[in-house]
Design a protein around this motif. Structure first.
Motif, PDB file in Angstrom:
ATOM      1  N   ARG A 127      -6.733  -4.373  10.278  1.00 42.11           N
ATOM      2  CA  ARG A 127      -5.944  -3.767  11.224  1.00 42.11           C
ATOM      3  C   ARG A 127      -4.576  -4.123  11.385  1.00 42.11           C
ATOM      4  O   ARG A 127      -3.882  -3.644  12.197  1.00 42.11           O
ATOM      5  N   VAL A 128      -3.946  -5.091  10.406  1.00 42.54           N
ATOM      6  CA  VAL A 128      -2.889  -5.632  10.599  1.00 42.54           C
ATOM      7  C   VAL A 128      -2.102  -5.397   9.262  1.00 42.54           C
ATOM      8  O   VAL A 128      -2.614  -6.069   8.204  1.00 42.54           O
ATOM      9  N   GLY A 129      -0.940  -4.792   9.102  1.00 38.11           N
ATOM     10  CA  GLY A 129       0.020  -4.626   7.850  1.00 38.11           C
ATOM     11  C   GLY A 129       1.061  -5.761   8.049  1.00 38.11           C
ATOM     12  O   GLY A 129       1.449  -6.053   9.106  1.00 38.11           O
ATOM     13  N   CYS A 130       1.548  -5.901   6.797  1.00 39.37           N
ATOM     14  CA  CYS A 130       2.865  -6.663   6.850  1.00 39.37           C
ATOM     15  C   CYS A 130       4.013  -5.871   6.473  1.00 39.37           C
ATOM     16  O   CYS A 130       3.956  -5.306   5.290  1.00 39.37           O
ATOM     17  N   VAL A 131       4.910  -5.619   7.471  1.00 39.95           N
ATOM     18  CA  VAL A 131       5.926  -4.519   7.053  1.00 39.95           C
ATOM     19  C   VAL A 131       7.230  -5.350   6.418  1.00 39.95           C
ATOM     20  O   VAL A 131       7.354  -6.458   6.895  1.00 39.95           O
TER      21      VAL A 131
ATOM     22  N   ILE B 177       3.122   1.920   9.463  1.00 44.14           N
ATOM     23  CA  ILE B 177       1.887   1.584  10.469  1.00 44.14           C
ATOM     24  C   ILE B 177       0.472   2.412  10.182  1.00 44.14           C
ATOM     25  O   ILE B 177      -0.476   1.835  10.015  1.00 44.14           O
ATOM     26  N   GLY B 178       0.641   3.671  10.205  1.00 49.31           N
ATOM     27  CA  GLY B 178      -0.600   4.643   9.811  1.00 49.31           C
ATOM     28  C   GLY B 178      -1.631   4.447  10.531  1.00 49.31           C
ATOM     29  O   GLY B 178      -1.667   4.442  11.684  1.00 49.31           O
ATOM     30  N   ASP B 179      -2.966   3.865  10.098  1.00 50.35           N
ATOM     31  CA  ASP B 179      -4.078   3.316  10.646  1.00 50.35           C
ATOM     32  C   ASP B 179      -3.923   2.095  11.147  1.00 50.35           C
ATOM     33  O   ASP B 179      -5.172   1.671  11.784  1.00 50.35           O
ATOM     34  N   TYR B 180      -3.222   0.975  10.630  1.00 47.04           N
ATOM     35  CA  TYR B 180      -3.090  -0.326  11.105  1.00 47.04           C
ATOM     36  C   TYR B 180      -2.900  -0.213  12.858  1.00 47.04           C
ATOM     37  O   TYR B 180      -2.234   0.844  13.422  1.00 47.04           O
ATOM     38  N   ASN B 181      -3.304  -1.275  13.585  1.00 46.55           N
ATOM     39  CA  ASN B 181      -3.164  -1.460  15.029  1.00 46.55           C
ATOM     40  C   ASN B 181      -1.727  -1.878  15.033  1.00 46.55           C
ATOM     41  O   ASN B 181      -1.065  -1.582  16.173  1.00 46.55           O
ATOM     42  N   CYS B 182      -1.205  -2.744  14.244  1.00 45.58           N
ATOM     43  CA  CYS B 182       0.148  -3.092  14.156  1.00 45.58           C
ATOM     44  C   CYS B 182       0.457  -3.679  12.929  1.00 45.58           C
ATOM     45  O   CYS B 182      -0.126  -3.834  11.828  1.00 45.58           O
TER      46      CYS B 182
ATOM     47  N   GLN C 285       0.783  -1.209  -0.024  1.00 40.49           N
ATOM     48  CA  GLN C 285      -0.131  -0.064   0.143  1.00 40.49           C
ATOM     49  C   GLN C 285       0.862   1.234  -0.026  1.00 40.49           C
ATOM     50  O   GLN C 285       0.615   2.249  -0.587  1.00 40.49           O
ATOM     51  N   LYS C 286       2.075   1.052   0.560  1.00 41.67           N
ATOM     52  CA  LYS C 286       3.026   2.311   0.665  1.00 41.67           C
ATOM     53  C   LYS C 286       4.564   1.398   0.481  1.00 41.67           C
ATOM     54  O   LYS C 286       4.720   0.559   1.091  1.00 41.67           O
ATOM     55  N   ALA C 287       5.158   2.138  -0.611  1.00 40.18           N
ATOM     56  CA  ALA C 287       6.579   1.568  -0.512  1.00 40.18           C
ATOM     57  C   ALA C 287       7.285   2.577  -0.873  1.00 40.18           C
ATOM     58  O   ALA C 287       7.263   3.507  -1.624  1.00 40.18           O
ATOM     59  N   TYR C 288       8.598   2.823  -0.372  1.00 40.14           N
ATOM     60  CA  TYR C 288       9.725   3.745  -0.272  1.00 40.14           C
ATOM     61  C   TYR C 288      11.194   3.164  -0.850  1.00 40.14           C
ATOM     62  O   TYR C 288      11.295   1.853  -0.507  1.00 40.14           O
ATOM     63  N   THR C 289      11.903   3.998  -1.449  1.00 31.79           N
ATOM     64  CA  THR C 289      13.207   3.647  -1.817  1.00 31.79           C
ATOM     65  C   THR C 289      14.123   4.555  -1.051  1.00 31.79           C
ATOM     66  O   THR C 289      13.938   5.895  -1.332  1.00 31.79           O
ATOM     67  N   ILE C 290      15.288   4.046  -0.588  1.00 30.17           N
ATOM     68  CA  ILE C 290      16.452   5.101   0.012  1.00 30.17           C
ATOM     69  C   ILE C 290      17.335   4.885  -1.127  1.00 30.17           C
ATOM     70  O   ILE C 290      17.924   3.767  -1.523  1.00 30.17           O
ATOM     71  N   LEU C 291      17.865   6.204  -1.511  1.00 30.68           N
ATOM     72  CA  LEU C 291      18.883   6.331  -2.616  1.00 30.68           C
ATOM     73  C   LEU C 291      20.081   7.108  -1.809  1.00 30.68           C
ATOM     74  O   LEU C 291      20.046   7.886  -0.929  1.00 30.68           O
ATOM     75  N   SER C 292      21.230   6.675  -2.313  1.00 26.50           N
ATOM     76  CA  SER C 292      22.560   7.286  -1.615  1.00 26.50           C
ATOM     77  C   SER C 292      22.829   8.598  -2.307  1.00 26.50           C
ATOM     78  O   SER C 292      22.597   8.789  -3.717  1.00 26.50           O
ATOM     79  N   ASN C 293      22.960   9.855  -1.557  1.00 29.67           N
ATOM     80  CA  ASN C 293      23.285  10.839  -2.060  1.00 29.67           C
ATOM     81  C   ASN C 293      24.534  10.838  -2.748  1.00 29.67           C
ATOM     82  O   ASN C 293      24.914  11.899  -3.660  1.00 29.67           O
TER      83      ASN C 293
ATOM     84  N   PHE D 289      11.521  -0.469   1.245  1.00 31.23           N
ATOM     85  CA  PHE D 289      10.614  -0.833   2.369  1.00 31.23           C
ATOM     86  C   PHE D 289       9.412  -0.530   2.080  1.00 31.23           C
ATOM     87  O   PHE D 289       8.889   0.468   1.334  1.00 31.23           O
ATOM     88  N   GLY D 290       8.459  -1.234   2.825  1.00 34.44           N
ATOM     89  CA  GLY D 290       6.787  -0.865   2.666  1.00 34.44           C
ATOM     90  C   GLY D 290       6.048  -1.678   3.555  1.00 34.44           C
ATOM     91  O   GLY D 290       6.528  -2.342   4.412  1.00 34.44           O
ATOM     92  N   VAL D 291       4.790  -1.613   3.139  1.00 32.69           N
ATOM     93  CA  VAL D 291       3.816  -1.932   4.189  1.00 32.69           C
ATOM     94  C   VAL D 291       2.688  -2.738   3.264  1.00 32.69           C
ATOM     95  O   VAL D 291       2.294  -2.296   2.200  1.00 32.69           O
ATOM     96  N   CYS D 292       2.319  -4.195   3.203  1.00 31.60           N
ATOM     97  CA  CYS D 292       1.549  -4.647   2.533  1.00 31.60           C
ATOM     98  C   CYS D 292       0.108  -5.024   3.624  1.00 31.60           C
ATOM     99  O   CYS D 292       0.101  -5.338   4.667  1.00 31.60           O
ATOM    100  N   PRO D 293      -1.165  -5.230   3.098  1.00 32.61           N
ATOM    101  CA  PRO D 293      -2.319  -5.749   3.785  1.00 32.61           C
ATOM    102  C   PRO D 293      -2.269  -7.146   3.870  1.00 32.61           C
ATOM    103  O   PRO D 293      -1.248  -7.775   3.287  1.00 32.61           O
TER     104      PRO D 293
END
Length: 161
Positions: free
Chosen positions: A80-84, A111-116, A54-62, A71-75
Motif C-alpha cells: 500500500r506504500v510506495g517510495c517516491v 502514486i497510482g494504486d498506492y495509498n501513499c 515500478q515506474k520511472a521517467y526522465t525529463i529531457l530538455s527540448n 523520477f519514479g516510485v519503488c515498492p
C-alpha cells in the motif's frame, strides 16, 4: 503513462542504461549531498532507483536534449506504500514553470494504486522542502538527524488500514 511533450521539455519512460550515467554526470549538488548524507554513493543510488522502480521517467530538455531530471516510485515493505524519488540537474531551473504546473499530475501517476508514497529529504534542501509542502506532503519525523521523512497521500484511495 507514455511520452508527454511540453513547450520546454518532454517526459518519457526512463531508459536506465542511458539515463543513469547522464543524470549522474550533471546531478545537482543538493541532490548529491542528500544521497551521500544518507550513506549512499550517488552513482549507485541512481542505478538502484532505476532498478527497483515500478515506474520511472526522465525529463529531457527540448532545447538541447539533455537530462533535466529523473523520477519514479519503488515498492516498499507494504503493497500500500510506495517510495517516491526525484533526482535532478540544474536544468530544472529552465523548466521550473512547467515542472510546477504539471508535478501534481505526475505525482498522482506515481502514486497510482498506492495509498501513499514516502521518502526522506534533507532539511537543508530548501527548494525540495518548499516543493513537497506545495504538493501537500505531510512531514512525519526527523530521521535520521537533518533529514525529514514525508508522506504524500493518494486522494483517490482510502488511507485506512
Amino acid at each position: 503513462m507514455d511520452k508527454v511533450k511540453y513547450s520546454d521539455c518532454r517526459i518519457r519512460p526512463a531508459i536506465p542504461e542511458l539515463d543513469s550515467w547522464r543524470l549522474y554526470e550533471d546531478l545537482r549538488v543538493e541532490d548529491m549531498l542528500e544521497v551521500i548524507g544518507l550513506g549512499h554513493h550517488p552513482r549507485l543510488a541512481i542505478e538502484a532507483s532505476f532498478e527497483h522502480s515500478q515506474k520511472a521517467y526522465t525529463i529531457l530538455s527540448n532545447m538541447d536534449n539533455n537530462i533535466v531530471a529523473s523520477f519514479g516510485v519503488c515498492p516498499t515493505y507494504s503493497e500500500r506504500v510506495g517510495c517516491v524519488w526525484l533526482l535532478g540537474t540544474y536544468r530544472m531551473l529552465d523548466i521550473q514553470r512547467t515542472f510546477i504546473r504539471h508535478s501534481r499530475d505526475w505525482v498522482n501517476e506515481l502514486i497510482g494504486d498506492y495509498n501513499c508514497v514516502v521518502n526522506t529529504v534533507s532539511v537543508s534542501n530548501d527548494l525540495s522542502m518548499r516543493w513537497l509542502k506545495w504538493l501537500g506532503a505531510d512531514f512525519l519525523r526527523e530521521e535520521p538527524e537533518g533529514y525529514q521523512e514525508f508522506v504524500i497521500f493518494n486522494n483517490n484511495n482510502s488511507t485506512e488500514e
